[in-house]
Write a protein that holds these residues in place. Structure first.
Motif, PDB file in Angstrom:
ATOM      1  N   MET A 179       7.302 -15.614  11.647  1.00 59.22           N
ATOM      2  CA  MET A 179       7.306 -14.992  12.955  1.00 59.22           C
ATOM      3  C   MET A 179       6.521 -15.869  13.914  1.00 59.22           C
ATOM      4  N   LEU A 180       7.058 -16.019  15.101  1.00 56.17           N
ATOM      5  CA  LEU A 180       6.358 -16.770  16.133  1.00 56.17           C
ATOM      6  C   LEU A 180       5.180 -15.957  16.645  1.00 56.17           C
ATOM      7  N   ALA A 181       4.079 -16.641  16.881  1.00 56.51           N
ATOM      8  CA  ALA A 181       2.884 -15.973  17.390  1.00 56.51           C
ATOM      9  C   ALA A 181       2.159 -16.914  18.334  1.00 56.51           C
ATOM     10  N   PRO A 182       1.427 -16.366  19.301  1.00 55.23           N
ATOM     11  CA  PRO A 182       0.635 -17.223  20.181  1.00 55.23           C
ATOM     12  C   PRO A 182      -0.554 -17.798  19.420  1.00 55.23           C
ATOM     13  N   ILE A 183      -0.819 -19.080  19.642  1.00 53.31           N
ATOM     14  CA  ILE A 183      -1.998 -19.687  19.015  1.00 53.31           C
ATOM     15  C   ILE A 183      -3.065 -20.036  20.046  1.00 53.31           C
ATOM     16  N   ASN A 184      -2.675 -20.010  21.336  1.00 51.17           N
ATOM     17  CA  ASN A 184      -3.634 -20.271  22.403  1.00 51.17           C
ATOM     18  C   ASN A 184      -3.131 -19.579  23.671  1.00 51.17           C
ATOM     19  N   ILE A 185      -4.022 -18.840  24.311  1.00 50.05           N
ATOM     20  CA  ILE A 185      -3.688 -18.146  25.555  1.00 50.05           C
ATOM     21  C   ILE A 185      -4.758 -18.495  26.573  1.00 50.05           C
ATOM     22  N   GLN A 186      -4.332 -18.925  27.753  1.00 48.47           N
ATOM     23  CA  GLN A 186      -5.265 -19.314  28.804  1.00 48.47           C
ATOM     24  C   GLN A 186      -4.804 -18.740  30.140  1.00 48.47           C
ATOM     25  N   LEU A 187      -5.760 -18.409  30.986  1.00 50.86           N
ATOM     26  CA  LEU A 187      -5.473 -18.040  32.365  1.00 50.86           C
ATOM     27  C   LEU A 187      -5.677 -19.291  33.200  1.00 50.86           C
ATOM     28  N   ILE A 188      -4.609 -19.766  33.831  1.00 50.32           N
ATOM     29  CA  ILE A 188      -4.658 -20.995  34.615  1.00 50.32           C
ATOM     30  C   ILE A 188      -4.173 -20.668  36.021  1.00 50.32           C
TER      31      ILE A 188
ATOM     32  N   VAL B  37      -2.525  -7.017  19.642  1.00 51.67           N
ATOM     33  CA  VAL B  37      -2.241  -5.729  19.027  1.00 51.67           C
ATOM     34  C   VAL B  37      -1.490  -6.011  17.734  1.00 51.67           C
ATOM     35  N   GLY B  38      -2.148  -5.767  16.621  1.00 49.56           N
ATOM     36  CA  GLY B  38      -1.539  -6.080  15.331  1.00 49.56           C
ATOM     37  C   GLY B  38      -1.174  -7.543  15.267  1.00 49.56           C
ATOM     38  N   ASN B  39      -0.068  -7.827  14.626  1.00 50.90           N
ATOM     39  CA  ASN B  39       0.442  -9.198  14.540  1.00 50.90           C
ATOM     40  C   ASN B  39       1.765  -9.330  15.265  1.00 50.90           C
ATOM     41  N   TYR B  40       1.932  -8.518  16.342  1.00 58.00           N
ATOM     42  CA  TYR B  40       3.242  -8.526  16.987  1.00 58.00           C
ATOM     43  C   TYR B  40       3.209  -8.460  18.514  1.00 58.00           C
ATOM     44  N   ALA B  41       2.064  -8.177  19.137  1.00 59.00           N
ATOM     45  CA  ALA B  41       2.085  -7.964  20.582  1.00 59.00           C
ATOM     46  C   ALA B  41       0.751  -8.308  21.238  1.00 59.00           C
ATOM     47  N   LEU B  42       0.807  -8.431  22.555  1.00 57.72           N
ATOM     48  CA  LEU B  42      -0.386  -8.584  23.393  1.00 57.72           C
ATOM     49  C   LEU B  42      -0.426  -7.424  24.381  1.00 57.72           C
ATOM     50  N   ARG B  43      -1.640  -6.988  24.699  1.00 62.53           N
ATOM     51  CA  ARG B  43      -1.844  -5.991  25.750  1.00 62.53           C
ATOM     52  C   ARG B  43      -2.685  -6.670  26.820  1.00 62.53           C
ATOM     53  N   PHE B  44      -2.133  -6.756  28.033  1.00 66.24           N
ATOM     54  CA  PHE B  44      -2.838  -7.381  29.140  1.00 66.24           C
ATOM     55  C   PHE B  44      -3.544  -6.323  29.972  1.00 66.24           C
ATOM     56  N   THR B  45      -4.692  -6.673  30.521  1.00 65.86           N
ATOM     57  CA  THR B  45      -5.397  -5.836  31.479  1.00 65.86           C
ATOM     58  C   THR B  45      -5.234  -6.489  32.842  1.00 65.86           C
ATOM     59  N   PHE B  46      -4.670  -5.729  33.787  1.00 67.32           N
ATOM     60  CA  PHE B  46      -4.379  -6.246  35.114  1.00 67.32           C
ATOM     61  C   PHE B  46      -5.393  -5.735  36.128  1.00 67.32           C
ATOM     62  N   SER B  47      -5.528  -6.461  37.217  1.00 70.29           N
ATOM     63  CA  SER B  47      -6.516  -6.118  38.248  1.00 70.29           C
ATOM     64  C   SER B  47      -6.219  -4.795  38.952  1.00 70.29           C
ATOM     65  N   ASP B  48      -4.987  -4.273  38.829  1.00 69.15           N
ATOM     66  CA  ASP B  48      -4.677  -2.970  39.427  1.00 69.15           C
ATOM     67  C   ASP B  48      -4.975  -1.816  38.466  1.00 69.15           C
TER      68      ASP B  48
ATOM     69  N   THR C 144      -1.350  -0.500  29.824  1.00 72.46           N
ATOM     70  CA  THR C 144      -0.696   0.270  28.765  1.00 72.46           C
ATOM     71  C   THR C 144       0.544  -0.381  28.179  1.00 72.46           C
ATOM     72  N   GLY C 145       1.023  -1.463  28.739  1.00 70.68           N
ATOM     73  CA  GLY C 145       2.225  -2.100  28.202  1.00 70.68           C
ATOM     74  C   GLY C 145       1.909  -2.988  27.022  1.00 70.68           C
ATOM     75  N   LEU C 146       2.678  -2.853  25.942  1.00 70.06           N
ATOM     76  CA  LEU C 146       2.549  -3.756  24.799  1.00 70.06           C
ATOM     77  C   LEU C 146       3.648  -4.799  24.890  1.00 70.06           C
ATOM     78  N   TYR C 147       3.256  -6.027  25.082  1.00 65.35           N
ATOM     79  CA  TYR C 147       4.190  -7.138  25.228  1.00 65.35           C
ATOM     80  C   TYR C 147       4.406  -7.759  23.852  1.00 65.35           C
ATOM     81  N   ALA C 148       5.462  -7.313  23.172  1.00 63.67           N
ATOM     82  CA  ALA C 148       5.791  -7.869  21.859  1.00 63.67           C
ATOM     83  C   ALA C 148       6.065  -9.361  22.019  1.00 63.67           C
ATOM     84  N   TYR C 149       5.740 -10.118  20.981  1.00 60.10           N
ATOM     85  CA  TYR C 149       5.927 -11.572  21.060  1.00 60.10           C
ATOM     86  C   TYR C 149       7.373 -11.927  21.383  1.00 60.10           C
ATOM     87  N   ASP C 150       8.335 -11.258  20.732  1.00 62.44           N
ATOM     88  CA  ASP C 150       9.735 -11.583  21.008  1.00 62.44           C
ATOM     89  C   ASP C 150      10.122 -11.212  22.443  1.00 62.44           C
ATOM     90  N   TYR C 151       9.523 -10.152  22.987  1.00 65.15           N
ATOM     91  CA  TYR C 151       9.769  -9.782  24.390  1.00 65.15           C
ATOM     92  C   TYR C 151       9.244 -10.873  25.316  1.00 65.15           C
TER      93      TYR C 151
END
Length: 101
Positions: free
Chosen positions: A1-10, A70-81, A85-92
């Protein structure tokens, strides 16, 4: 399964390096608009009727403040607004990158 190995805010983008070496870049406002949460996308009952869901809107000034895995399948982002609550699955995320790429 594809997974993120590095996440950066640029700047105003979220950059993700994936386990297959691919790099994706998401404008923060577009990432917020594409939230798969029930608040944005709505929910369907067993008969296929949709309830809720404000649908995508324009969020040009919204930024990403952080994220969590979130687990081994998704990211949950926190936004400035305040949205988180959205779970961004890796495949999504990969499909979203292909659609906006």
């Amino acid at each position: 399964m594809l997974a993120p190995i590095n996440i950066q805010l640029i700047g105003q983008e979220v950059a993700i390096v994936w386990s297959d070496g691919m790099e994706t870049f998401f404008p923060m406002g577009k990432l917020r608009a594409a939230s798969p949460s029930a608040e944005t996308a709505g929910e369907r009952d067993i008969f296929g009727r949709q309830y809720g869901g404000a649908g995508p809107r324009n969020f040009p000034s919204v930024t990403v403040l952080g994220w969590e895995q979130v687990g081994n399948y998704a990211l949950r982002f926190t936004f400035s607004d305040g949205h988180n609550t959205g779970l961004y699955a890796y495949d999504y995320l990969r499909r979203l990158a292909a659609a906006t790429g």
